[in-house]
Scaffold this active site. Sequence first.
Site, PDB file in Angstrom:
ATOM      1  CG  ASP A 261      -1.840  -1.128   1.389  1.00  0.00           C
ATOM      2  OD1 ASP A 261      -3.056  -0.926   1.352  1.00  0.00           O
ATOM      3  OD2 ASP A 261      -1.361  -2.266   1.534  1.00  0.00           O
TER       4      ASP A 261
ATOM      5  CG  LEU B 218      -2.971  -3.652  -2.244  1.00  0.00           C
ATOM      6  CD1 LEU B 218      -1.665  -4.103  -1.625  1.00  0.00           C
ATOM      7  CD2 LEU B 218      -4.104  -4.477  -1.720  1.00  0.00           C
ATOM      8  CG  ASP B 219     -10.342  -1.919  -3.304  1.00  0.00           C
ATOM      9  OD1 ASP B 219     -10.664  -1.530  -2.161  1.00  0.00           O
ATOM     10  OD2 ASP B 219     -11.160  -2.393  -4.110  1.00  0.00           O
TER      11      ASP B 219
ATOM     12  CB  THR C 206      -5.297  -3.978   2.410  1.00  0.00           C
ATOM     13  OG1 THR C 206      -5.002  -2.955   1.456  1.00  0.00           O
ATOM     14  CG2 THR C 206      -4.070  -4.205   3.263  1.00  0.00           C
TER      15      THR C 206
ATOM     16  CD  GLU D 297      -7.081   3.034   1.743  1.00  0.00           C
ATOM     17  OE1 GLU D 297      -7.083   2.507   0.611  1.00  0.00           O
ATOM     18  OE2 GLU D 297      -7.521   2.487   2.756  1.00  0.00           O
TER      19      GLU D 297
ATOM     20  CG  HIS E 209     -14.798  -4.203   5.936  1.00  0.00           C
ATOM     21  ND1 HIS E 209     -14.029  -4.433   4.816  1.00  0.00           N
ATOM     22  CD2 HIS E 209     -13.934  -3.805   6.908  1.00  0.00           C
ATOM     23  CE1 HIS E 209     -12.760  -4.184   5.086  1.00  0.00           C
ATOM     24  NE2 HIS E 209     -12.668  -3.797   6.350  1.00  0.00           N
TER      25      HIS E 209
END
Length: 331
Positions: free
Chosen positions: A51, A119-120, A122, A74, A220
């Site tokens: 990231d 980095l999506d 993670t 981000e 999530h």
Amino acid sequence: MAGGTVVVMRLLASAYAVAEKAGTIVRNVLHGGDLGIVEKTGVNDLQTLADRLVQKSICASLSKRFPKLTIIGEEDLPSETVEEDLIEISQYDAILQKPCPDEYSNLKEEELVVWVDPLDGTKEYTEAARLLDSPAVIEKLLESQRAPTRLLDHVTVLIGIAYEGKAIAGVINQPFYNYQMGADATLGRTLWGMLGLGAFGFQLQEVPEGKRIITTTRSHSNKLVTETVQAMDPHDVIRVGGAGNKIIQLVEGKASAYVFASPGCKKWDTCAPEAILHAVGGTLTDVHGNTYQYSADVKHMNSAGVLATLRNHQYYVSRVPQSVLQALSSN
Ligand code: AMP
Ligand code: MG
Ligand code: MG
């Protein structure tokens, strides 16, 4: 107008090239074996060496060529000199060859905002690394057909371009695409798109009419998310990581709607995916059906969740329970 002379096309061509470099960095960090994981302030919110390196690479590369650009990444990183080997100066020629849609042909660098998710997915990246017996041996990873490694498909690099608050173009790199095809396969791919031009780097496909396959978060989730998914009356539910990955599922006909009725996703998660989805006629909104804004001054959190579809958006908006609409105010 030929793209090569237009600012936004040159920016998109640079974003494509640096997203490819980012994919290499993401693979190399996994290969190296030490992910350098740091826990951020939120629950279930991680940052790895990949990231950090990728954000540095993207931000430094784009601002070198486009110094007046606003870039929002981000990760919260100390400002320091970026190593030369992280800087990518090339541009993807096929984008420069495309005609720029008229409405964007005179945009200035200083009018554009770039949203970067280095980095999506993670969480899934770190889990995949942990589950592999020996992350230092990439060949083993490539040969492996075991389920845990499918987590690597969830990982993407996202670069979105916004003008007047609207996501107008985006690039998604999927670093581990093809990993299950064996050691000889070329790893990784890059998808890109622009409003008025279309989207490229994949084959557009749709889920058969009338079939509702919902893609949603795997790491999530909460009560609002599950209630909303169930309210869609789905035939099937897929739980995977990454906003970029879920939009790829929509445009490749693996899912009919991306449903995430919760705060958690941020503007860097949705800007590039939204642009690509909209470029092929899809829709990304909050759970109320309202669009998000991507100007430099907006708050980062997508507080009213994410609802994205290729078709039949209104059906999904109409199924969101009243209690969920009340819990997630649109502002
Ligand atoms: P997911 O579908 O869970 O992979 O989420 C998509 C993107 O939104 C990822 O970048 C996640 O890190 C981010 N995200 C979603 N929910 C949360 C949360 N509760 N905390 C932090 N990040 C989140
Ligand atoms: Mg993300
Ligand atoms: Mg990220």
